[in-house]
Design a protein around this motif. Structure first.
Motif, mmCIF file in Angstrom:
data_model
loop_
_atom_site.group_PDB
_atom_site.id
_atom_site.type_symbol
_atom_site.label_atom_id
_atom_site.label_comp_id
_atom_site.label_asym_id
_atom_site.label_seq_id
_atom_site.Cartn_x
_atom_site.Cartn_y
_atom_site.Cartn_z
ATOM 1 N N ARG A 1 0.844 -1.208 0.000
ATOM 2 C CA ARG A 1 0.000 0.000 0.000
ATOM 3 C C ARG A 1 0.871 1.247 0.000
ATOM 4 N NH1 ARG A 1 -2.970 -3.543 3.218
ATOM 5 N NH2 ARG A 1 -5.109 -3.911 2.470
ATOM 6 N N ALA A 2 2.026 1.167 0.762
ATOM 7 C CA ALA A 2 2.933 2.316 0.772
ATOM 8 C C ALA A 2 3.543 2.502 -0.601
ATOM 9 C CB ALA A 2 4.029 2.113 1.820
ATOM 10 N N VAL A 3 3.842 1.404 -1.285
ATOM 11 C CA VAL A 3 4.394 1.501 -2.629
ATOM 12 C C VAL A 3 3.374 2.149 -3.549
ATOM 13 C CG1 VAL A 3 5.131 0.154 -4.642
ATOM 14 C CG2 VAL A 3 5.960 -0.434 -2.364
ATOM 15 N N THR A 4 2.135 1.762 -3.358
ATOM 16 C CA THR A 4 1.085 2.300 -4.207
ATOM 17 C C THR A 4 0.818 3.765 -3.894
ATOM 18 O OG1 THR A 4 0.073 0.108 -4.315
ATOM 19 C CG2 THR A 4 -1.297 2.006 -4.954
ATOM 20 N N ALA A 5 0.845 4.092 -2.586
ATOM 21 C CA ALA A 5 0.465 5.435 -2.175
ATOM 22 C C ALA A 5 1.618 6.421 -2.221
ATOM 23 C CB ALA A 5 -0.128 5.396 -0.765
ATOM 24 N N LEU A 6 2.876 5.956 -1.887
ATOM 25 C CA LEU A 6 4.003 6.874 -1.768
ATOM 26 C C LEU A 6 4.914 6.759 -2.985
ATOM 27 C CD1 LEU A 6 4.949 6.276 1.976
ATOM 28 C CD2 LEU A 6 3.578 8.136 1.041
ATOM 29 N N HIS A 7 5.566 7.817 -3.278
ATOM 30 C CA HIS A 7 6.575 7.828 -4.331
ATOM 31 C C HIS A 7 7.944 8.129 -3.725
ATOM 32 C CE1 HIS A 7 3.714 7.516 -7.659
ATOM 33 N NE2 HIS A 7 2.910 8.297 -6.925
ATOM 34 N N SER A 8 8.283 7.376 -2.654
ATOM 35 C CA SER A 8 9.563 7.592 -1.955
ATOM 36 C C SER A 8 10.249 6.244 -1.771
ATOM 37 C CB SER A 8 9.324 8.261 -0.589
ATOM 38 O OG SER A 8 10.548 8.435 0.096
ATOM 39 N N PRO A 9 10.981 5.772 -2.768
ATOM 40 C CA PRO A 9 11.644 4.475 -2.666
ATOM 41 C C PRO A 9 12.616 4.383 -1.486
ATOM 42 C CG PRO A 9 11.673 5.257 -4.932
ATOM 43 C CD PRO A 9 11.189 6.408 -4.098
ATOM 44 N N VAL A 10 13.251 5.526 -1.163
ATOM 45 C CA VAL A 10 14.240 5.498 -0.081
ATOM 46 C C VAL A 10 13.555 5.196 1.238
ATOM 47 C CG1 VAL A 10 15.931 6.838 1.213
ATOM 48 C CG2 VAL A 10 15.799 7.051 -1.293
ATOM 49 N N ARG A 11 12.451 5.927 1.544
ATOM 50 C CA ARG A 11 11.771 5.692 2.817
ATOM 51 C C ARG A 11 11.168 4.304 2.882
ATOM 52 N NH1 ARG A 11 7.603 10.342 3.618
ATOM 53 N NH2 ARG A 11 7.675 10.373 1.342
#
Length: 615
Positions: free
Chosen positions: A445-455
């Protein structure tokens, strides 16, 4: 298909970690599962190392059959009868290195097959006679028979081989010491005899020198005697010649004296007639009787003188005859003396030659005795003069010339401590691998929702990494306190273990993010490969070429090495290389995970929204 972005709260890494932790402990069963997985390294590494903490200290519990069939060696001269088999058996039972059971051969065979004994050692008949055969003309080796039964325990067979080698070495040392002691005693006796012989040779050399000196003097005296005899012979010859000449001259004088005596005798005989004729002639001449008497009286005086001279001639002739006889005897004696002196001279010449030979022989004898004396003294000096105590020490050294002095620069305290780096490193991988059975590598879900690979990558790494640090900390406490393994640098050991856990986490995370369940399986494959290539038991140099190459690539090898250096006090400069390699693997794992996460934030499919079969 390409998905759309939805507005979501701005989540930070701690929040994502906390969310995953809450999920993991949301139910009692999940919390229990997490707790069980956290202690997996302790269960695996701790229990194995506890079971193998110091097995060599418990060898006395291993049951071993001891069979003595030796009938002993009979007495031989000053050597008493002896049964070395019984002596060895008594010593083994006394030492108690193993749980020895002195049994018959049949009991040993039955015990091996029934798992009553791990191995059996037999001292066969003729064991003693073989050991004592070194002093005879048919030396031979004694035998110790080891019987194993690998169906019971292969390692027990290996331990049995080591035990037999120790027994063989101990017996060989004892027999070798006895033989060396006998040899050294014999050499000492020989040295004493050589010293005595040297003293006798010295006396002989002195006597020979005196003999040589006397022989020289005798030779010189014989030479003088020969010269004197020659001179005497020459003098006797001269004497004989003179005596012969004297005898010849006396003979001539005697002949002349005989002629004179003949003339005198003739005159004496003719004188009366001549007186008568003179008286007649004077009378015829007319001389008176007085004148004739006067003339005749003078003639009578001459006749008296002639008669007196005749007596004197007789005396002279008698003396000349005696002198002639004596001269002849002197000449004969002189000849005899000359001949005797010639014989003496010849004999003295032979004596002279003999004394020359005696002189040369005495000189050779003197030189030989000096060489004998010097050789015996040199030989005696080459054999050290030793006391009984020194010979005993020498015999011990000959029988056991090398003493093993172990001085490890970096040393493990025991067998378990020696395995601890390997099983600690392996337990860390197993613990992280087990955690990923329930921990989500990344939040979809974070991958889907966020665009921050580092975090997302950091959150996916730190969540299992945090539990991994707990795992390694607990394992460290077990190693240091529960198992009491000495550690020269305990903080360094803990540090390398924690770094290893974080590195393992990054690697398995990357595998899971890239290939999901297949990646998890690849993590298992990597563990198996590192299990055989890390060099935890045998030196890694014994590995086949391809596996030795892999050893230098995979991270577990460096974890094992780093823990060894810190635990045993080894070369700390090597730990820098170890840490550098682990950090490199960690960064590569995080970078690969970040790349995979970045791909997922840009390209998502419906499969990305499906739950994992392991979730």
């Amino acid at each position: 298909m390409r998905g759309r972005s939805f507005p979501v709260p701005h989540l930070k890494v701690p929040q994502m970690i906390a969310a995953e932790v809450r999920r993991l402990i949301s139910t009692k069963m999940s919390a229990l599962a997490l707790s069980a997985l956290v202690i997996v390294p302790i269960i695996y590494g701790g229990l194995y190392l506890w079971a193998n903490q110091d097995p060599y200290a418990k060898l006395s519990d291993i049951p071993v059959a001891l069979v003595v069939e030796d009938s002993g060696a009979p007495a031989d001269g000053d050597t008493p009868a002896r049964n070395v088999g019984d002596e060895v058996a008594d010593e083994l039972l006394k030492r108690g290195d193993f749980n020895w059971h002195r049994v018959s051969s049949e009991q040993a065979q039955s015990g091996l097959q029934n798992n009553e004994y791990d191995f059996a050692i037999t001292l066969p008949a003729g064991f003693s006679t073989a050991l004592t055969s070194i002093a005879g003309d048919d030396p031979r080796q004694a035998e110790i028979i080891l019987e194993t039964y690998d169906a019971n325990s292969y390692l027990a067979s290996t331990i049995g081989s080591q035990a037999v080698e120790k027994i063989r070495t101990a017996v060989a040392q004892e027999v070798g010491q006895e033989a060396a002691s006998t040899l050294l005693d014999s050499i000492s006796t020989i040295r004493g005899k050589i010293v005595e012989a040297g003293q006798g040779a010295a006396e002989l050399a002195t006597g020979a020198a005196e003999l040589a000196g006397g022989a020289v003097q005798l030779f010189d005296g014989a030479g003088t005697a020969v010269n004197g005899a020659a001179e005497l012979e020459a003098g006797a010859g001269t004497l004989a010649d003179g005596a012969a000449r004297v005898a010849g001259g006396n003979a001539e004088i005697a002949a002349a004296a005989d002629r004179v005596r003949g003339v005198v005798d003739q005159l004496t005989a003719d004188l009366p007639q001549a007186r008568s004729d003179i008286a007649t002639d004077l009378g015829a001449l007319g001389l008176d009787q007085a004148t004739i008497d006067a003339v005749l009286s003078r003639l009578d005086v001459v006749g008296a003188g002639i008669r007196a001279g005749d007596q004197r001639v007789d005396q002279v002739v008698g003396q000349i005859d005696e002198l002639s006889s004596g001269s002849a005897e002197l000449a004969s004696g002189a000849v005899t003396l000359r001949d005797g002196l010639a014989t003496l001279r010849s004999g003295l010449g032979t004596l002279y030659d003999g004394t020359g030979t005696l002189r040369d022989g005495a000189a050779t004898l003197s030189s030989g005795t000096v060489q004998l004396r010097d050789g015996l003294d040199s030989g005696a000096s080459e054999i050290p003069d030793s006391s009984a105590d020194l010979r005993q020490q020498q015999a011990q050294t000959i029988a056991d010339p090398i003493k093993l002095e172990t001085d490890g620069v970096a040393r493990a305290a025991n067998y378990g401590a020696g395995l601890a780096p390997f099983f600690g490193a392996l337990a860390g991988w197993i613990g992280i691998y087990a955690l990923f059975l329930i921990v989500k590598p990344i939040s979809r879900r974070a991958v889907t929702a966020l665009h921050s690979p580092v975090r997302i990558t950091l959150a996916g790494w730190l969540t299992p990494g945090m539990f991994g640090l707990v795992q390694m900390s607990l394992l460290f406490l077990v190693l240091m306190f529960a198992l009491d393994f000495p550690m020269v640098y305990p903080l360094g050991t803990l540090g390398i273990m924690m770094l290893a856990s974080l590195t393992y986490t990054a690697i398995i995370l990357a595998l899971n993010v890239w290939w999901g369940e297949v990646g998890q399986f690849l993590g298992l494959v990597m563990m198996v490969v590192q299990l055989v290539t890390a060099g935890g038991t045998f030196p890694w140099q014994t590995l086949p070429g391809p596996l030795a190459f892999v050893h230098n690539l995979l991270p577990m090898s460096y974890v094992v090495d780093g823990m060894r250096q810190f635990m045993y006090g080894g070369d700390l400069s090597r730990t820098i290389t170890d840490a550098t390699v682990l950090v490199s693997w960690l960064l590569v794992g995080l970078v690969l995970t970040g790349i995979a996460v970045a791909r997922k934030t840009r390209y998502r499919t419906l499969a990305d929204l499906e739950p994992s079969i392991l979730a």
